[in-house]
Design an enzyme around this catalytic site. Structure first.
Site, PDB file in Angstrom:
ATOM      1  N   PRO A   2       3.268 -40.320  30.690  1.00 52.20           N
ATOM      2  CA  PRO A   2       4.114 -41.496  30.829  1.00 52.20           C
ATOM      3  C   PRO A   2       4.563 -41.727  32.272  1.00 52.20           C
ATOM      4  CG  PRO A   2       5.131 -39.786  29.459  1.00 52.20           C
ATOM      5  CD  PRO A   2       4.034 -39.175  30.219  1.00 52.20           C
ATOM      6  N   GLU A   3       4.486 -42.967  32.694  1.00 52.65           N
ATOM      7  CA  GLU A   3       4.990 -43.384  34.007  1.00 52.65           C
ATOM      8  C   GLU A   3       6.230 -44.252  33.746  1.00 52.65           C
ATOM      9  OE1 GLU A   3       1.803 -44.852  36.548  1.00 52.65           O
ATOM     10  OE2 GLU A   3       0.324 -43.757  35.390  1.00 52.65           O
ATOM     11  N   LYS A  55      10.806 -41.114  36.457  1.00 50.10           N
ATOM     12  CA  LYS A  55      10.294 -40.667  35.161  1.00 50.10           C
ATOM     13  C   LYS A  55      11.266 -39.738  34.449  1.00 50.10           C
ATOM     14  CE  LYS A  55       5.839 -41.027  37.424  1.00 50.10           C
ATOM     15  NZ  LYS A  55       4.783 -40.257  38.105  1.00 50.10           N
ATOM     16  N   ARG A 256      -5.921 -36.794  42.874  1.00 49.49           N
ATOM     17  CA  ARG A 256      -6.051 -37.449  41.564  1.00 49.49           C
ATOM     18  C   ARG A 256      -7.284 -38.337  41.526  1.00 49.49           C
ATOM     19  NH1 ARG A 256      -0.981 -37.680  39.370  1.00 49.49           N
ATOM     20  NH2 ARG A 256      -2.123 -37.775  37.420  1.00 49.49           N
TER      21      ARG A 256
END
Ligand SMILES: [Zn+2]
Length: 268
Positions: A2-3, A55, A256
DNA sequence: AGCAAGACCTGTTAGC
DNA sequence: TGCTAACAGGTCTTGC
């Protein structure tokens, strides 16, 4: 997983289900998921207010707070519709005096729930929230001007601006035509302003779409998000760019997987 | 200061 | 089909 938009959805739902509730029980099935950094006990504490920074989910109590980070695969379920007792990835179960439960499910065990006297220590290195009123376009440009980092690493590191993760960073940079390896300070002022506005637009529309579900994300009722239908670059490697038709490539940047249109995104 | 790599974890998928 | 390696929405720490 989740962002910012997904965490915001969870926070909005928790406000409806948890505010005013008093803790009656805590079961920890994976020790490292729960960190008690206080002498106080959770039992009999009451939830007064629920906030978010980047977050991080912050449950403010009548004394101290409970801070939750979902990391990659963390999920919170209110347990109104389903019973998650015995779930393979159940790490923590919280019970309330009205007998309702809150389940913390986390396949990869990276998520954390901290019980602290004050949120300051945990949040001290977290920058201003990306959609907070305190972050103006001018303020954002000033932060970029002070950094020589690659813009993708800058947005992901949470130290200057918090809430952006891998999906939304790739989406915002693509829509602005900025290559993720661009040095922050070298991006033209007009493009810096465009990036600010794009971040606001992308994150806020993702919230309206109830977040992005690629595989794991669910809200507290178990529902998937809808925003994955509107992604233009993340997970689109091998497909033609929606703007110019070039094949979208994927390479490792800032540690990433990074999705880039080789034609539309310029290195500054 | 900025970056890369490894650690923390389990599960799924791509490739041979 | 079966094994192995690579990879996954995120931080952290260490070391160049
Ligand atoms: Zn393009």
């Amino acid at each position: 997983m989740p962002e910012l938009p997904e965490v915001e959805i969870v926070v909005r739902e928790l406000r409806l289900t948890l505010i005013g509730k008093t803790f009656s029980g805590l079961n920890v099935y994976w020790q490292r998921s729960f960190r008690a950094q206080t002498e106080d006990t959770l039992i009999n504490r009451k939830i007064s207010r629920i906030t978010r920074k980047g977050k991080y989910i912050i449950l403010n109590l009548d004394r101290g707070c409970l801070i939750i980070h979902l990391r990659m695969t963390g999920q919170l379920f209110s347990g109104e519709s389903e019973n998650y007792n015995g779930h393979k990835h159940l790490r923590i179960k919280i019970s309330f005096k009205d007998h309702s439960p809150l389940y913390f499910i986390d396949q990869r065990k990276f998520g954390r729930i901290y019980h602290v006297d004050d949120s300051g220590e945990i949040l001290k290195n977290v920058g201003v929230d990306a959609v907070a009123d305190e972050l103006s376009g001018k303020g954002f440009i000033a932060l970029l001007n002070r950094s020589k980092m690659a813009v993708k690493a800058f947005l992901l590191c949470q130290k200057y601006v918090s809430g952006m993760g891998n999906i939304y960073t790739d989406e915002c940079l693509f829509r602005c035509g900025i290559h993720p390896l661009s040095r922050c300070e070298n991006i033209p002022d007009l493009k810096k302003a465009e990036l600010y506005l794009t971040i606001q637009e992308i994150l806020k529309s993702a919230i309206l779409n109830m977040g992005t579900t690629i595989s794991d994300y669910r809200d507290t009722y178990g529902n998937q998000g809808q925003n994955q239908k509107f992604l233009k670059i993340y997970d689109c490697d091998g497909l033609p760019c929606s703007v110019c038709g070039s094949i979208i490539k994927k390479e490792k940047i800032a540690g990433r997987g990074t999705h880039i249109c080789p034609v539309c995104q310029k290195i500054y």
